[in-house]
Design a protein around this motif. Sequence first.
Motif, mmCIF file in Angstrom:
data_model
loop_
_atom_site.group_PDB
_atom_site.id
_atom_site.type_symbol
_atom_site.label_atom_id
_atom_site.label_comp_id
_atom_site.label_asym_id
_atom_site.label_seq_id
_atom_site.Cartn_x
_atom_site.Cartn_y
_atom_site.Cartn_z
ATOM 1 N N ASP A 2 0.832 -1.194 0.000
ATOM 2 C CA ASP A 2 0.000 0.000 0.000
ATOM 3 C C ASP A 2 0.869 1.247 0.000
ATOM 4 O O ASP A 2 1.933 1.288 0.625
ATOM 5 N N MET A 3 0.390 2.289 -0.703
ATOM 6 C CA MET A 3 1.106 3.551 -0.706
ATOM 7 C C MET A 3 1.019 4.202 0.670
ATOM 8 O O MET A 3 -0.055 4.289 1.258
ATOM 9 N N LYS A 4 2.153 4.628 1.205
ATOM 10 C CA LYS A 4 2.190 5.239 2.521
ATOM 11 C C LYS A 4 1.536 6.620 2.474
ATOM 12 O O LYS A 4 1.758 7.393 1.543
ATOM 13 N N ARG A 5 0.743 6.924 3.497
ATOM 14 C CA ARG A 5 -0.004 8.182 3.543
ATOM 15 C C ARG A 5 0.646 9.137 4.542
ATOM 16 O O ARG A 5 0.974 8.752 5.669
ATOM 17 N N LYS A 42 -8.267 14.897 11.251
ATOM 18 C CA LYS A 42 -7.916 14.065 10.102
ATOM 19 C C LYS A 42 -7.105 12.848 10.518
ATOM 20 O O LYS A 42 -7.309 11.739 10.018
ATOM 21 N N ALA A 43 -6.166 13.043 11.436
ATOM 22 C CA ALA A 43 -5.318 11.932 11.873
ATOM 23 C C ALA A 43 -6.131 10.866 12.602
ATOM 24 O O ALA A 43 -5.883 9.671 12.451
ATOM 25 N N TYR A 48 -2.739 8.135 9.532
ATOM 26 C CA TYR A 48 -1.678 8.229 8.532
ATOM 27 C C TYR A 48 -0.424 7.491 9.004
ATOM 28 O O TYR A 48 -0.201 7.294 10.200
ATOM 29 N N ASP A 49 0.411 7.125 8.038
ATOM 30 C CA ASP A 49 1.684 6.502 8.397
ATOM 31 C C ASP A 49 2.594 7.527 9.072
ATOM 32 O O ASP A 49 3.279 7.208 10.045
ATOM 33 N N PRO A 74 -1.270 6.009 17.935
ATOM 34 C CA PRO A 74 0.163 5.716 18.007
ATOM 35 C C PRO A 74 0.737 5.118 16.726
ATOM 36 O O PRO A 74 1.947 5.161 16.514
ATOM 37 N N ARG A 75 -0.129 4.571 15.883
ATOM 38 C CA ARG A 75 0.344 4.027 14.611
ATOM 39 C C ARG A 75 0.961 5.123 13.742
ATOM 40 O O ARG A 75 1.885 4.867 12.967
#
Length: 217
Positions: A2-5, A42-43, A48-49, A74-75
């Motif tokens: 997957d593309m990192k966001r 949003k987070a 998001y990564d 925390p991710r």
Amino acid sequence: MDMKRILIADDNTELRKNLSIIVEELGYSPDTASTGTEAISKAMANAYDIVLLDLMLPEINGMDVLGQLRANVPRSKCIIITAFASIDTAVEAIKKGASYYISKPFEINDLSLTIKKTLEEAKFDRDLKKLHLDDTLGSISNQIRRDILKLLTEHKRMRLMEITKELDIEDHTKIVFHLRILRESGIIDQKDRTYYITNEGARVCDALRIIEKHISG
């Protein structure tokens, strides 16, 4: 894969646009927020990564945003970006859970390298959890701190400038706050201007070798 966001949280419109272009060219998927409130919202919704987080945000400042993100998502790893850099602020940000701290203006290559390191450390954290190791190991998820521990394991005792020279890092202030984080976690200590690994640190270094063997295997 997957593309990192990546979420870009900054109140400067032009900078948000430029960073979005850079992030996209680096192969990641960008999103933006102009206030601390929007960044948190949003987070929380997207996890998001990485969050590129300016400290001087309206409504909720970046340091408080950092605290909320680390507690609730925390991710998502956070990279602090600010024009008002100082060792004390950097240490506070790292203690609150930021992965890295870079100063404006910055080079694109530096940003790219920092993002890659942060993503690698996210994988490192996941491997820690798989091994069910002690939470203390979170303090060594940073590559520079792991390199410092390896040097101290090899040389037993080293001075600041010796460590800086061995790591080939010109800005010794970066080494200073990484050393401070390791000291505050009880992994290393200092006496007569030299740094050394504590008994707790020796246990952590043993676990680090297990992790690296696990990853390489």
